[in-house]
Design an enzyme around this catalytic site. Structure first.
Site, mmCIF file in Angstrom:
data_model
loop_
_atom_site.group_PDB
_atom_site.id
_atom_site.type_symbol
_atom_site.label_atom_id
_atom_site.label_comp_id
_atom_site.label_asym_id
_atom_site.label_seq_id
_atom_site.Cartn_x
_atom_site.Cartn_y
_atom_site.Cartn_z
ATOM 1 N N LYS A 83 0.909 -1.213 -0.034
ATOM 2 C CA LYS A 83 -0.250 -0.053 0.019
ATOM 3 C C LYS A 83 0.932 1.232 0.123
ATOM 4 O O LYS A 83 1.703 1.335 0.882
ATOM 5 C CB LYS A 83 -0.727 -0.054 1.239
ATOM 6 C CG LYS A 83 -2.291 0.742 1.131
ATOM 7 C CD LYS A 83 -3.176 0.089 2.114
ATOM 8 C CE LYS A 83 -4.486 0.567 2.245
ATOM 9 N NZ LYS A 83 -5.311 0.496 3.429
HETATM 10 O O1 G3P Z 1 -7.957 1.023 4.939
HETATM 11 C C1 G3P Z 1 -8.111 2.653 4.854
HETATM 12 C C2 G3P Z 1 -9.510 3.106 5.200
HETATM 13 O O2 G3P Z 1 -10.398 2.233 5.001
HETATM 14 C C3 G3P Z 1 -9.400 3.990 6.142
HETATM 15 O O3 G3P Z 1 -10.818 4.087 6.633
HETATM 16 O O4 G3P Z 1 -12.258 4.980 8.703
HETATM 17 O O5 G3P Z 1 -10.123 5.467 9.027
HETATM 18 O O6 G3P Z 1 -11.454 6.581 7.226
HETATM 19 P P1 G3P Z 1 -11.185 5.465 7.865
#
Ligand code: G3P
Length: 221
Positions: A83
């Site tokens: 990533k």
């Molecule tokens: O994998 C990264 C992403 O899904 C992060 O989500 O909830 O931290 O914005 P969030």
């Protein structure tokens, strides 16, 4: 649309895997920090559980360092996807990792331009962040839709991961706009499965079944 889990918590992965629908996992430094474990140890345990791509985030904004970390991660398992943040250095690293045959997931995408540039640089996956964009008044699902259209119209070898999903509507909307993958926190999937009419209907069926089947094994009183 494939369902991935957006977590590094092993018990959560094991629990939802039993549903039979998990096709991969995405992690990031914040999700791994929630486990309280060493970065590599946490990733290795996830890799031992999952029979699908596992995204592991690099921790640098320097192309040479990102590539070096990516090469190291690739030795951790055949299903590792590296990533990479969608920055100038990230794009350089994505194209170099592509040349090395190491798959990448371009993350922290908030605009169609970022999707276009990451996909054109050779990212195997691009991850528009739906919830975080919605949080500032943007249109997260609209970005997923535009990103899917772009990679499909240009016949790119790149799947769009609808990421940063916060609630069940995000999952349905991701499917409606053709996201190739939705990466979901386990709590979202549990909410997505629930429906009050299912609960009411099941309670009624159990009650009637008991009336009609007093001697069925497991139902004796
Ligand atoms: O994998 C990264 C992403 O899904 C992060 O989500 O909830 O931290 O914005 P969030």
């Amino acid at each position: 649309m494939e369902i991935y889990l957006d977590t590094a918590i092993v018990d959560e992965i094991k629990e939802i895997q039993e549903w039979g629908l998990v096709r991969g996992v995405t992690t990031n430094p914040s999700l791994i920090a929630q486990t309280g474990r060493d970065y590599k140890d946490a990733v290795m345990e996830v890799l031992s559980l999952v029979d699908g791509p596992v995204s592991v985030e690099t921790l640098s904004d320097n192309a040479a360092e990102i590539v070096s970390q990516g090469e190291e991660y690739a030795t951790w398992g055949d299903l590792v996807v590296v990533k990479v943040a969608t920055t100038v250095e990230g794009l350089k690293a994505i194209s170099q990792l592509r040349a090395l045959g190491i798959p990448t997931n371009a993350t922290l995408i908030f605009s169609l331009n970022q999707s276009i540039l990451a996909a054109e640089a050779g990212a195997n996956y691009i991850s528009p962040f739906v919830g975080r964009l919605d949080d500032i008044g943007g249109d997260g699902i609209g970005l997923v839709a535009e990103s899917v259209d772009y990679v499909e119209e240009n016949d790119l070898d790149c799947d769009v991961i609808s990421a940063s999903l916060r609630h069940p509507q995000h999952l349905e909307d991701s499917a409606k706009v053709g996201a190739h993958i939705a990466t979901c926190p386990p709590s979202l999937l549990k909410k997505a499965l629930k429906h009050p009419l299912s609960d009411i209907g099941l309670a009624a069926f159990f009650s009637d079944w008991r009336k009609a089947s007093r001697n069925v094994r497991g139902l004796e009183e």
